[in-house]
Design a protein around this motif. Sequence first.
Motif, mmCIF file in Angstrom:
data_model
loop_
_atom_site.group_PDB
_atom_site.id
_atom_site.type_symbol
_atom_site.label_atom_id
_atom_site.label_comp_id
_atom_site.label_asym_id
_atom_site.label_seq_id
_atom_site.Cartn_x
_atom_site.Cartn_y
_atom_site.Cartn_z
ATOM 1 N N GLY B 29 0.728 -1.325 -0.215
ATOM 2 C CA GLY B 29 0.095 0.002 0.198
ATOM 3 C C GLY B 29 0.938 1.329 0.041
ATOM 4 O O GLY B 29 0.642 2.282 -0.857
ATOM 5 N N TYR B 30 1.772 1.271 0.856
ATOM 6 C CA TYR B 30 2.828 2.507 0.864
ATOM 7 C C TYR B 30 3.270 2.657 -0.282
ATOM 8 O O TYR B 30 3.663 3.782 -0.650
ATOM 9 C CB TYR B 30 3.652 2.445 2.339
ATOM 10 N N ILE B 33 1.483 4.431 -2.993
ATOM 11 C CA ILE B 33 1.327 5.764 -2.419
ATOM 12 C C ILE B 33 2.740 6.498 -2.940
ATOM 13 O O ILE B 33 2.463 7.704 -3.699
ATOM 14 C CB ILE B 33 1.170 6.139 -1.183
ATOM 15 N N GLY B 47 -4.525 9.540 -0.281
ATOM 16 C CA GLY B 47 -4.370 9.211 1.233
ATOM 17 C C GLY B 47 -4.678 7.843 1.334
ATOM 18 O O GLY B 47 -5.094 7.063 0.511
ATOM 19 N N PRO B 48 -4.368 7.233 2.317
ATOM 20 C CA PRO B 48 -4.620 5.976 2.891
ATOM 21 C C PRO B 48 -6.190 5.434 2.625
ATOM 22 O O PRO B 48 -6.255 4.276 1.997
ATOM 23 C CB PRO B 48 -4.132 5.509 4.051
ATOM 24 N N GLY B 49 -6.857 6.296 2.905
ATOM 25 C CA GLY B 49 -8.491 6.225 2.781
ATOM 26 C C GLY B 49 -8.864 5.925 1.429
ATOM 27 O O GLY B 49 -9.655 4.958 0.973
ATOM 28 N N THR B 50 -8.303 6.995 0.683
ATOM 29 C CA THR B 50 -8.708 6.769 -0.906
ATOM 30 C C THR B 50 -8.091 5.419 -1.432
ATOM 31 O O THR B 50 -8.780 4.816 -2.389
ATOM 32 C CB THR B 50 -8.073 7.999 -1.656
ATOM 33 N N LEU B 51 -6.919 5.330 -0.961
ATOM 34 C CA LEU B 51 -6.185 4.210 -2.027
ATOM 35 C C LEU B 51 -6.855 2.806 -1.527
ATOM 36 O O LEU B 51 -7.043 2.041 -2.458
ATOM 37 C CB LEU B 51 -4.711 3.839 -1.061
ATOM 38 N N TYR B 52 -7.070 2.565 -0.274
ATOM 39 C CA TYR B 52 -7.775 1.176 0.254
ATOM 40 C C TYR B 52 -9.256 1.238 -0.193
ATOM 41 O O TYR B 52 -9.731 0.123 -0.565
ATOM 42 C CB TYR B 52 -7.512 0.800 1.621
#
Lengths: 140, 124
Positions: B29-30, B33, B47-52
Amino acid sequence: MISTISSSAYRLLLRLHPVSFQDEFGAEMLWIFDEECEQGRVVPLLLDGAISLLRQRFRTQNDPGQLSIASGTVITGPGMDPVRLLQGGVTFSLIFFSLIQLLSHPNLLTVSVRWSDRVPCYTISLQAPSHAEVVLDTTP
Amino acid sequence: MKSQTTKNPPLSSATLQILLALAGGNLHGYGIIKEVARNSDGHYRLGPGTLYDNLKKLMDAGLVSDVPPPVSSKRKSASTKEDDRRFYVLTKDGKGALAAEVDRLQTVVSQARSRLREARAGNA
């Protein structure tokens, strides 16, 4: 101090996500949040978490799955009542934007902890722009 | 053409960026990004929210799948948290969707160039 507050706020946001989403991605999201926080991107990350929460919640509305809330209570049912969802959304938005306001003005809020007979005593000081000061002291 | 459009609808910019990042290789994940930020010269940062949120949709659609981290990565990383990270991989359908989106964007660029040429000719 600010990083502790923001990390707690992000954890709270994650706990408001649907359980399946938390189980699948929660740990990785928190790990990325901690990494990104070191670069000072707290406010955009909190906003991103709030938007993600809304997306996930609206998506699970039609699912018969579980809705977990911050206290850990699990509500089962065909989805949240729209009025309750609206009320919750308004309340959450107020708390969230107040928190962002506090985070963007670190001098407004100071929290100090000292120990008295192995009991933590918190002094929370909230300073208004007009220099009035509200102090909450939990010393027994 | 119409059936292809129905099969591969236009992708959102976040989805496109994620698929593009994964086209270069499996990433956690990172890593996605950072790759997206690098590809866009730092202008686009997920952002992590949008990514996941997007990764979940892509995994549900079968365009991306998750795999356990490679052994070499496990050895290199010191912390347990890093050991637990899953890697994401573009599936065959994901590669097809990305190719279709690139073709669609190419058509848009061609049309835009043609319109601009016409506009310039009209002004002259």
